[in-house]
Design a protein around this motif. Structure first.
Motif, PDB file in Angstrom:
ATOM      1  N   THR A  23     -18.805  12.822  37.080  1.00  0.00           N
ATOM      2  CA  THR A  23     -18.107  13.955  37.684  1.00  0.00           C
ATOM      3  C   THR A  23     -16.835  13.535  38.399  1.00  0.00           C
ATOM      4  OG1 THR A  23     -20.213  15.104  37.993  1.00  0.00           O
ATOM      5  CG2 THR A  23     -18.348  15.879  39.280  1.00  0.00           C
ATOM      6  N   ARG A  74     -14.090  14.160  31.932  1.00  0.00           N
ATOM      7  CA  ARG A  74     -14.905  13.858  30.749  1.00  0.00           C
ATOM      8  C   ARG A  74     -14.867  14.988  29.718  1.00  0.00           C
ATOM      9  NH1 ARG A  74     -21.326  14.394  32.234  1.00  0.00           N
ATOM     10  NH2 ARG A  74     -21.252  16.418  33.261  1.00  0.00           N
ATOM     11  N   ALA A  75     -14.621  16.222  30.166  1.00  0.00           N
ATOM     12  CA  ALA A  75     -14.551  17.333  29.210  1.00  0.00           C
ATOM     13  C   ALA A  75     -13.368  17.184  28.263  1.00  0.00           C
ATOM     14  CB  ALA A  75     -14.459  18.660  29.960  1.00  0.00           C
ATOM     15  N   ASP A  76     -12.388  16.378  28.662  1.00  0.00           N
ATOM     16  CA  ASP A  76     -11.203  16.174  27.827  1.00  0.00           C
ATOM     17  C   ASP A  76     -11.348  15.001  26.865  1.00  0.00           C
ATOM     18  OD1 ASP A  76      -9.955  18.292  29.137  1.00  0.00           O
ATOM     19  OD2 ASP A  76      -9.175  16.977  30.710  1.00  0.00           O
ATOM     20  N   ASN A 136     -22.450  10.265  28.912  1.00  0.00           N
ATOM     21  CA  ASN A 136     -21.648  11.188  29.722  1.00  0.00           C
ATOM     22  C   ASN A 136     -20.155  11.040  29.470  1.00  0.00           C
ATOM     23  OD1 ASN A 136     -23.800  12.440  30.980  1.00  0.00           O
ATOM     24  ND2 ASN A 136     -23.831  11.002  32.682  1.00  0.00           N
TER      25      ASN A 136
END
Length: 372
Positions: free
Chosen positions: A51, A74-76, A126
């Motif tokens: 996060t 991390r979403a990218d 993750n």
């Protein structure tokens, strides 16, 4: 954003015994003290989480001279995460330069399977990494020397060096958050095993919780992780909660469903810790991570459950971690000083030392738990 902070102790992993040699029996007089010819300076430490990232410029006393907290994108995708780590290290390097401090080394701690010796991020679900030569890539991008380590092992070393486990040689440090992982310190040395040691979250426990994301079933993480505790309460009541802290609060208030979920988590932890204690015989078990913030609400039933399951085995003292979310960053800093050839001593870190005779648990006055 980088900020100056007051100098209070914040958080390849070297052995704690090597990092922190025993204190001398008495301080020599100023005239008798050997001259310290080591150049002044600092190290950079960075803890990369799923996060967020926590970084610091640390002096020889492990005091944070500058700190940084940034989100982990991390979403990218994994490339964006690598860019963010690079930018954060460069920002910390600039802060050190602006303070006139040479950077002797850099320590980076990341989650997943980390091979310290090969300097590889072997696998991180993750962050999307697989066999990534992370240390070499960061050195190429920043021009800084980099030591790579695992976040939980780094946290365990920091707790041994300057936290709840100082003075102990055989320690199990368990971080209970979204997942569950552990650092194993045996005879003063962290167990690495190519980066695979410490996956206590995937010890099977008799819970009937079903499949685990790892591909197994009834793993400890399916009942005792913060995510599992929150999900179980919502599934049983239909009432969503924001996290395990809500379940802990409801348990303390007498909510019967929360109590059942909490007891199942504590029982699973006791079961896994009994297995680990039988194999490794730790003198001290340190519980950290979000779930451990509940303190005795978690520690008391885990202690009781562990005591019920152990017969002839060494009975470890179970305590709460002291360094909180700073532990991995501090551990990365300790590794950086070690790699720079300037291991930090107890005197320099300013931490008190309390050591029992070999083979005995740490005393009750420091842990708050009875010595056995």
């Amino acid at each position: 954003m980088i900020s100056n902070t007051s100098p209070h102790p914040a958080g390849s992993v070297p052995p704690p015994s090597a990092l922190l040699p025993p204190a001398p029996p008495a301080d020599p007089s100023p005239d008798d003290r050997p001259r310290d010819d080591r150049p002044p300076g600092c190290v950079i430490a960075l803890d990369v989480g799923g996060t967020g990232m926590k970084g610091a410029v640390l002096d020889r006393g492990m005091h944070p001279l500058h700190t940084v907290h940034r989100p982990t994108p991390r979403a990218d995708g994994p490339a964006a995460v690598l860019d963010a780590i690079t930018d954060t290290l460069l920002a910390l390097d600039r802060s050190a330069a602006e303070s006139g401090l040479p950077v002797h080394h850099t320590g980076v701690a990341v989650p997943g399977i980390v091979d310290d010796a090969r300097r590889l991020a072997v696998r991180s679900v993750n962050l999307g990494w697989h066999d990534l030569p992370l240390a070499a890539l960061l050195e190429e991008r920043t021009g800084l020397p980099v030591t790579l380590g695992h976040d939980v092992r780094a946290g365990g070393v920091a707790e041994c060096a300057m936290g709840a486990a100082r003075g102990a040689d055989d320690v199990l440090f368990v971080a209970i958050g979204t997942g569950i992982a552990a650092a194993l310190v045996c005879d003063g040395r962290p167990l690495l095993a190519g980066g695979y040691a410490g996956e206590i979250g995937h010890i099977p426990v008799p819970s009937g919780a079903g499949p685990c994301a790892c591909g197994g079933a009834d793993c400890l993480e399916t009942v005792a992780s913060a995510a599992a505790v929150a999900s179980a309460y919502t599934a049983r009541t239909g009432r969503p909660v924001s996290g395990a802290a809500d379940v802990a609060a409801l348990t303390a208030q007498g909510d019967p469903v929360a109590r059942a979920v909490w007891d199942r988590a504590a029982t699973g932890l006791a079961e896994a810790l009994a297995t680990t204690s039988t194999l490794l015989a730790p003198e001290l078990i340190v519980l950290g991570g979000g779930l451990a913030e509940a303190d005795r609400l978690l520690l008391d039933p885990v202690r009781a459950g562990l005591a019920e399951r152990l017969t002839f085995q060494r009975r470890p003292v179970v305590v709460r971690a002291e360094l909180g979310d700073r532990a991995a960053c501090l551990g990365a800093g300790l590794a950086a000083w070690q790699a720079a050839g300037q291991p930090v001593s107890r005197q320099e870190s300013g931490q008190p030392v309390s050591r029992q005779a070999s083979g005995l648990p740490v005393s009750a006055d420091r842990t708050g738990a009875p010595a056995r």
